[in-house]
Design a protein around this motif. Structure first.
Motif, PDB file in Angstrom:
ATOM      1  N   GLU A  66       0.859  -1.181   0.000  1.00  0.00           N
ATOM      2  CA  GLU A  66       0.000   0.000   0.000  1.00  0.00           C
ATOM      3  C   GLU A  66       0.892   1.227   0.000  1.00  0.00           C
ATOM      4  O   GLU A  66       1.779   1.381   0.849  1.00  0.00           O
ATOM      5  N   ARG A  67       0.654   2.122  -0.946  1.00  0.00           N
ATOM      6  CA  ARG A  67       1.427   3.357  -1.012  1.00  0.00           C
ATOM      7  C   ARG A  67       0.493   4.533  -0.765  1.00  0.00           C
ATOM      8  O   ARG A  67      -0.583   4.641  -1.362  1.00  0.00           O
ATOM      9  N   ARG A  68       0.941   5.423   0.079  1.00  0.00           N
ATOM     10  CA  ARG A  68       0.157   6.620   0.381  1.00  0.00           C
ATOM     11  C   ARG A  68       0.956   7.832  -0.066  1.00  0.00           C
ATOM     12  O   ARG A  68       2.116   7.970   0.272  1.00  0.00           O
ATOM     13  N   GLU A  69       0.306   8.684  -0.783  1.00  0.00           N
ATOM     14  CA  GLU A  69       0.959   9.910  -1.213  1.00  0.00           C
ATOM     15  C   GLU A  69       0.469  11.053  -0.329  1.00  0.00           C
ATOM     16  O   GLU A  69      -0.689  11.174  -0.009  1.00  0.00           O
ATOM     17  N   LEU A  70       1.451  11.868   0.076  1.00  0.00           N
ATOM     18  CA  LEU A  70       1.110  12.982   0.970  1.00  0.00           C
ATOM     19  C   LEU A  70       0.766  14.216   0.215  1.00  0.00           C
ATOM     20  O   LEU A  70       1.174  14.607  -0.760  1.00  0.00           O
TER      21      LEU A  70
END
Length: 70
Positions: A66-70
């Motif tokens: 899972e990748r979260r972009e800020l």
């Protein structure tokens, strides 16, 4: 490692059961080759089954990244 160890124990146990009839006299008084052979066969079968079960579980495992972009 579990499958290879299981095969090795199984082969050693079968050799002791069917190929070697007697140990040297000094060892024969302590250990019976038939008993040791059966113990190694049972341990080999258990290691083989556990190795196959672990490999089957490992192949069914999925990983999610899972990748979260800020």
């Amino acid at each position: 490692m579990g499958i290879g160890l299981g095969i090795l124990l199984l082969v050693l146990g079968l050799i002791l059961l069917f190929a070697i009839k007697e140990f040297p006299d000094s060892l024969q008084e302590i250990v019976d080759p038939t008993t040791v052979g059966w113990i190694l066969v049972i341990a080999g079968v258990l290691a083989l089954v556990l190795g196959l079960v672990m490999n089957n579980q490992r192949s069914k495992t999925t990983h999610v990244e899972e990748r979260r972009e800020l």
